[in-house]
Each structure stands twice: as structure tokens, then as C-alpha cells.
Design a protein around this motif. Structure first.
Motif, mmCIF file in Angstrom:
data_model
loop_
_atom_site.group_PDB
_atom_site.id
_atom_site.type_symbol
_atom_site.label_atom_id
_atom_site.label_comp_id
_atom_site.label_asym_id
_atom_site.label_seq_id
_atom_site.Cartn_x
_atom_site.Cartn_y
_atom_site.Cartn_z
ATOM 1 N N PRO A 179 9.619 4.238 -3.413
ATOM 2 C CA PRO A 179 9.324 3.608 -4.712
ATOM 3 C C PRO A 179 8.249 2.521 -4.570
ATOM 4 C CG PRO A 179 11.696 3.747 -4.342
ATOM 5 C CD PRO A 179 11.040 4.159 -3.060
ATOM 6 N N PHE A 180 7.353 2.480 -5.548
ATOM 7 C CA PHE A 180 6.245 1.516 -5.564
ATOM 8 C C PHE A 180 6.779 0.117 -5.868
ATOM 9 C CE2 PHE A 180 2.308 -0.150 -7.869
ATOM 10 C CZ PHE A 180 1.489 -0.154 -6.756
ATOM 11 N N ASN A 181 6.123 -0.882 -5.321
ATOM 12 C CA ASN A 181 6.506 -2.289 -5.539
ATOM 13 C C ASN A 181 7.917 -2.602 -5.057
ATOM 14 O OD1 ASN A 181 4.233 -3.651 -6.470
ATOM 15 N ND2 ASN A 181 4.557 -3.036 -8.600
ATOM 16 N N ASP A 182 8.395 -1.837 -4.091
ATOM 17 C CA ASP A 182 9.746 -2.047 -3.554
ATOM 18 C C ASP A 182 9.628 -2.182 -2.029
ATOM 19 O OD1 ASP A 182 12.351 -1.868 -2.619
ATOM 20 O OD2 ASP A 182 12.944 -0.349 -4.094
ATOM 21 N N THR A 212 2.419 -5.891 -7.027
ATOM 22 C CA THR A 212 2.662 -7.332 -7.158
ATOM 23 C C THR A 212 2.097 -8.027 -5.913
ATOM 24 O OG1 THR A 212 4.794 -7.221 -6.015
ATOM 25 C CG2 THR A 212 4.829 -6.922 -8.419
ATOM 26 N N PRO A 213 1.759 -9.321 -6.030
ATOM 27 C CA PRO A 213 1.271 -10.065 -4.860
ATOM 28 C C PRO A 213 2.302 -10.048 -3.729
ATOM 29 C CG PRO A 213 1.031 -11.394 -6.856
ATOM 30 C CD PRO A 213 1.758 -10.146 -7.255
ATOM 31 N N GLU A 214 3.561 -10.167 -4.070
ATOM 32 C CA GLU A 214 4.623 -10.186 -3.046
ATOM 33 C C GLU A 214 4.661 -8.863 -2.289
ATOM 34 O OE1 GLU A 214 5.442 -10.637 -6.486
ATOM 35 O OE2 GLU A 214 4.829 -12.721 -6.183
ATOM 36 N N TYR A 215 4.459 -7.779 -3.020
ATOM 37 C CA TYR A 215 4.477 -6.454 -2.404
ATOM 38 C C TYR A 215 3.326 -6.317 -1.403
ATOM 39 C CZ TYR A 215 4.946 -1.290 -2.268
ATOM 40 O OH TYR A 215 5.130 0.012 -1.892
ATOM 41 N N LEU A 216 2.122 -6.718 -1.828
ATOM 42 C CA LEU A 216 0.959 -6.605 -0.943
ATOM 43 C C LEU A 216 1.148 -7.456 0.315
ATOM 44 C CD1 LEU A 216 -2.078 -6.682 -3.423
ATOM 45 C CD2 LEU A 216 -1.075 -4.709 -2.277
ATOM 46 N N LEU A 217 1.525 -8.715 0.121
ATOM 47 C CA LEU A 217 1.700 -9.597 1.285
ATOM 48 C C LEU A 217 2.866 -9.120 2.146
ATOM 49 C CD1 LEU A 217 1.099 -13.127 -0.319
ATOM 50 C CD2 LEU A 217 -0.489 -11.739 1.033
ATOM 51 N N GLY A 218 3.911 -8.633 1.500
ATOM 52 C CA GLY A 218 5.081 -8.139 2.233
ATOM 53 C C GLY A 218 4.749 -6.897 3.050
ATOM 54 N N LEU A 219 3.974 -5.981 2.459
ATOM 55 C CA LEU A 219 3.580 -4.772 3.202
ATOM 56 C C LEU A 219 2.699 -5.137 4.393
ATOM 57 C CD1 LEU A 219 2.673 -1.995 0.578
ATOM 58 C CD2 LEU A 219 4.731 -2.168 1.991
ATOM 59 N N ARG A 220 1.820 -6.125 4.189
ATOM 60 C CA ARG A 220 0.941 -6.542 5.290
ATOM 61 C C ARG A 220 1.795 -7.045 6.470
ATOM 62 N NH1 ARG A 220 -3.469 -5.032 7.441
ATOM 63 N NH2 ARG A 220 -1.776 -4.663 8.887
ATOM 64 N N GLY A 254 -5.693 -16.814 -5.627
ATOM 65 C CA GLY A 254 -4.908 -18.036 -5.821
ATOM 66 C C GLY A 254 -3.494 -17.975 -5.264
ATOM 67 N N VAL A 255 -3.124 -16.829 -4.680
ATOM 68 C CA VAL A 255 -1.781 -16.704 -4.105
ATOM 69 C C VAL A 255 -1.821 -17.233 -2.665
ATOM 70 C CG1 VAL A 255 0.027 -15.065 -3.415
ATOM 71 C CG2 VAL A 255 -1.274 -14.683 -5.529
ATOM 72 N N GLU A 259 -5.719 -15.174 0.608
ATOM 73 C CA GLU A 259 -7.139 -15.183 1.002
ATOM 74 C C GLU A 259 -7.349 -14.497 2.356
ATOM 75 O OE1 GLU A 259 -5.224 -17.863 0.599
ATOM 76 O OE2 GLU A 259 -5.061 -18.546 2.665
ATOM 77 N N LYS A 260 -6.282 -14.416 3.156
ATOM 78 C CA LYS A 260 -6.415 -13.776 4.478
ATOM 79 C C LYS A 260 -6.097 -12.283 4.436
ATOM 80 C CE LYS A 260 -3.723 -16.296 7.122
ATOM 81 N NZ LYS A 260 -3.100 -17.472 6.502
ATOM 82 N N PHE A 261 -5.581 -11.807 3.306
ATOM 83 C CA PHE A 261 -5.114 -10.417 3.228
ATOM 84 C C PHE A 261 -6.257 -9.415 3.365
ATOM 85 C CE2 PHE A 261 -4.486 -6.477 0.962
ATOM 86 C CZ PHE A 261 -3.211 -6.086 1.294
ATOM 87 N N LEU A 262 -6.069 -8.430 4.199
ATOM 88 C CA LEU A 262 -6.959 -7.273 4.242
ATOM 89 C C LEU A 262 -6.123 -6.052 4.599
ATOM 90 C CD1 LEU A 262 -10.202 -8.338 6.193
ATOM 91 C CD2 LEU A 262 -10.071 -7.639 3.801
#
Ligand SMILES: *Cc1c(COP(=O)(O)O)cnc(C)c1O
Length: 427
Positions: A179-182, A212-220, A254-255, A259-262
């Protein structure tokens, strides 16, 4: 559509009928096409063979980022075609090198490979993942439910929608959907064979759903922890559509930590050539040389012609600050869609998206659509065709707006007014 199309003049009606006939006899019927035969365009408008004008809020599915027949694109095509169209990747050419630099500059340290389409760009990412995990026997890529990654065999295996897979089994092995965003679902799905996670920053075909920002940072963090590649499909949501070059740059603005996410790999296509076919994938520096000489190739990938056009588009977008424009005018359009939802709740449920990647979510059981069993999104898009506006359905309830990045404010206004006119008739 037939019943609401205005009757064109006799000579044009013949055009329409004869072109339909050419398709019926000669073109593989793999597309569910609308009953429109388009002949030419200018800016944000296209015209059908009857001369009827349509405001194009779909831009050929997020492709014609500068609208139709933009003079800068025409000039780049003409000038480069007088110089060199194609030589193959046995040789170096300046436009390909310069375009790669423009892409790297906007994402981060890494390198770029050029393809001709989005599905093909994603194929490169699958191959990167296989290569990365090969010596450890890892090969599995997790992708999201409702995702869309293209129509090649691996593309339909990666795509998290049953309808694209049906009839083409056996599926290419090595893809599983979560599931997406999970974030917890992604963590739980990781197996010893897992090598990568692939997501869209904003799901397009799946219904305009941003990560969501949390999802992106969490996946990273998860991918770093488990030594997985984080791959992103920016084919539709990329190219300034959200207001930044890539959707994750907008979502994480702004999260803290954003700024370091890639990602480790990122695919592009659609708007990159403004209508001229070109795709690309970018690889983050640690992985940029994994696909060494002889491991991946494309005859047409990164021709001087395609790259010259793409370079010109970057120049226009930058000069005219179309990223900020898409963001501002997109925010206005979205606020108007929200107003429609507040005013006509039996027809419009709400809005989705970011910038110029918007979804109008239709309500269930719209009274005005009761007479037909076609999905609401298709019926709405058809009504908009009659009113002279092109939009794109996603699923059964979402109508997508993917306008050219240089859409004018008065054109946005025209689009919203026409949408509201249709909405009013459905209450
Ligand atoms: C359109 C699309 C693709 C496929 O691109 P093609 O150029 O049609 O192969 C892949 N991923 C996403 C997110 C898309 O929107």
C-alpha cells in the motif's frame, strides 16, 4: 460522445469518418480512444478536424509542457535537424552531454542515461536494481498499490494495478506491491530477496495522490537501513509540474531533513521533450557507474535532436519561471476546485494534487450520470469535450488536470468556468 458532438460541415464530416475508418481498419485497437479527431494546435488550444477549439488541460498526458507548436521547440527542431539528427551512442555528441548536465544540476550529484519513453526509463531502473543485488542473489522490487510504471512486460509487473496485467501472464518475476503511503507495510514486506523500493512521488494514473513527507523520509531511512535502493518514477509528476523540478523537492520543501533527501534512481520522460519523445533516468553518485560499458543501451537514446529540444525547453522554463507559475496558478485552480466541492457537494467530492498535477474528485452516484453505466470520470470528461475542454480521467472518479506549464491565467479561468458549468448541470 457521438450524441453530443456538434454535427460538422459535410466535407469535414467526411474527414472525421475517413480517419476513423483508417483506424478501424489499420490501427491495433489497444486504446480506448475518445471520439475526437484532432488536427492542429496552438498554445494551450487544439482544434479538431471540424475546426472546433478545445482548451487542452491534459497536454497529451503531461507531455506538452510548453503547449502546442511553441516557436522555441519548432526552432530547436528545425535548427538541430539541419545539423545532426542521429549518430547512435557509439559516439559522443554535445547536446546529450549538456542535457545530462542540466538534469544533474537540478537533482544532485550523479549521472544520466537517455531512453525514449517512460517505461523504458523505468526498465533501466529495474536493471540497475538487478545489477546492484546480483551478487547477493537479491532481485525483488517493492512497488505501490495503484502505481503505474508503463506497459512493457516488466512495466506491467511493476505496476500495482491488476487491469494492466490481465491476459499477459506469466508476469516478469521480482515485483511485489505494498500500500502507498504506508511505511510499516513497506517494512513488513521486505524479504531477503528485496533489493529496491520504487514509488511515484505523486501517483498519476492511480488518481493523483502525493506521497507524504513522512513516507518519503521514512522510505529513505528504511532503504538505508536495509541496503535497498530507493527508486522514484518521476515520469508524470516530475518536470516542474508540482512547482519544483521533481515532486519530492516540492513535497519535502521546508520539512526538517528534507533538504538532504535524494532517491538512488529517478526516471523521467513525458514533459522532458515537450512532445518530442525522450526519456531519461538519473542515478545517484554511489550507483552512477554500476551500469558499465555493454550493460545497457538504446539505439535512439539521447539523439542530438531530442536533446537539443529538451535543452531548449529547460531554457524557456527557466527564463519564464514556469515552475513558480505552475505552482501559483495551480494553487489557484485547486482552490477553485475546492470551492466547487463546497458549493456542489453532490457532484464534486474534493481536489487532489500539487501545482499543475491536479485531480477533481467526483462524488459517488452523481444524479446527472445515473442514466449511463459508464464511469463518472469518463462521463465528465466527455461532457467537457462537448464544452471544449480536454482533461484526462484517472480511475472511475478522478478527472485529471495536467495543463501546459505556460497556461495563461485567463485560460485557467476559462477551464474552471467550463468545469463549473458542467458541474451545475449535474446537481
Ligand atoms: C506515463 C507513465 C509511464 C510510462 O511512460 P511511457 O512513455 O508511456 O512509456 C511510467 N510511469 C508513470 C508514472 C507514467 O505516468
Amino acid at each position: 460522445m457521438k450524441e453530443i458532438m456538434p454535427v460538422p460541415p459535410a466535407i469535414v464530416r467526411n474527414d472525421y469518418a475517413s480517419i476513423r475508418e483508417l483506424f478501424a481498419k489499420n490501427v491495433v485497437p489497444s486504446y480506448g480512444r475518445f471520439e475526437l479527431v484532432l488536427s492542429h494546435g496552438s498554445g494551450s488550444y487544439v482544434f479538431d478536424v471540424a475546426g472546433k477549439r478545445y482548451l487542452d488541460l491534459g497536454s497529451g498526458i503531461a507531455v506538452c509542457c510548453l503547449g502546442h507548436t511553441h516557436p522555441a521547440i519548432t526552432e530547436a527542431l528545425v535548427e538541430q535537424s539541419k545539423k545532426l539528427i542521429h549518430v547512435s551512442n557509439l559516439y559522443f555528441t554535445e547536446p546529450q552531454g549538456r542535457l545530462a548536465a542540466e538534469i544533474v544540476k537540478r537533482i544532485g550529484a550523479g549521472k544520466v542515461f537517455f531512453s525514449n519513453s517512460g517505461a523504458e526509463a523505468n526498465e533501466g531502473l529495474y536493471k540497475l536494481a538487478r545489477k546492484f543485488g546480483h551478487d547477493e542473489g537479491r532481485f525483488e522490487i517493492l512497488t505501490a498499490t495503484n502505481s503505474f510504471h508503463g506497459r512493457t512486460l516488466a512495466g506491467i509487473a511493476a505496476t500495482g494495478q491488476e487491469k494492466v496485467k490481465k491476459g499477459f501472464e506469466p508476469a516478469v518475476p521480482g515485483f511485489r506491491h505494498v500500500p502507498f503511503n504506508d511505511l510499516a507495510a513497506a517494512r513488513n514486506a521486505i524479504s531477503p530477496a528485496t533489493v529496491a523500493i520504487l514509488i511515484e512521488g505523486v501517483q498519476g494514473e492511480g488518481g493523483v495522490t502525493p506521497a507524504t513527507p513522512e513516507y518519503l523520509l521514512g522510505l529513505r531511512a528504511l532503504c538505508d537501513e536495509k541496503k535497498l535502493l530507493l527508486l522514484m518514477d518521476g515520469v508524470q509528476c516530475g518536470y516542474f509540474r508540482t512547482g519544483k523540478f521533481q515532486s519530492f523537492q516540492r513535497i519535502l520543501e521546508g520539512v526538517p531533513g528534507g533538504e538532504k533527501f535524494l532517491p538512488d534512481g529517478l526516471s523521467m520522460a513525458k514533459s522532458l521533450g515537450g512532445g518530442f519523445p525522450i526519456g531519461a533516468f538519473w542515478l545517484r553518485a554511489p550507483y552512477q557507474d554500476l551500469l558499465g560499458p555493454g550493460t545497457h543501451a538504446s539505439t535512439f537514446g539521447g539523439t542530438p535532436l531530442a536533446c537539443a529540444v529538451a535543452l531548449k525547453i529547460f531554457e524557456v522554463v527557466e527564463r519564464e519561471k514556469l515552475d513558480e507559475h505552475a505552482r501559483k496558478l495551480g494553487a489557484w485552480m485547486q482552490s477553485e476546485l475546492d470551492r466547487l466541492a463546497a458549493t456542489y457537494p453532490t457532484v464534486v467530492k474534493g481536489s487532489r494534487g500539487l501545482g499543475f498535477m491536479l485531480g477533481l474528485e467526483l462524488a459517488e452516484k452523481i444524479p446527472g450520470f445515473a442514466a449511463s453505466d459508464k464511469p463518472a470520470a469518463i462521463q465528465f470528461v466527455n461532457r467537457l469535450h462537448a464544452a471544449g475542454v480536454l482533461t484526462i480521467p484517472a480511475g472511475t472518479q478522478i478527472v485529471r488536470l495536467l495543463p501546459p506549464l505556460n497556461l495563461k491565467p485567463q485560460e485557467a479561468d476559462e477551464g474552471i468556468s467550463k468545469i463549473e458549468e458542467i458541474v451545475k448541470t449535474l446537481v
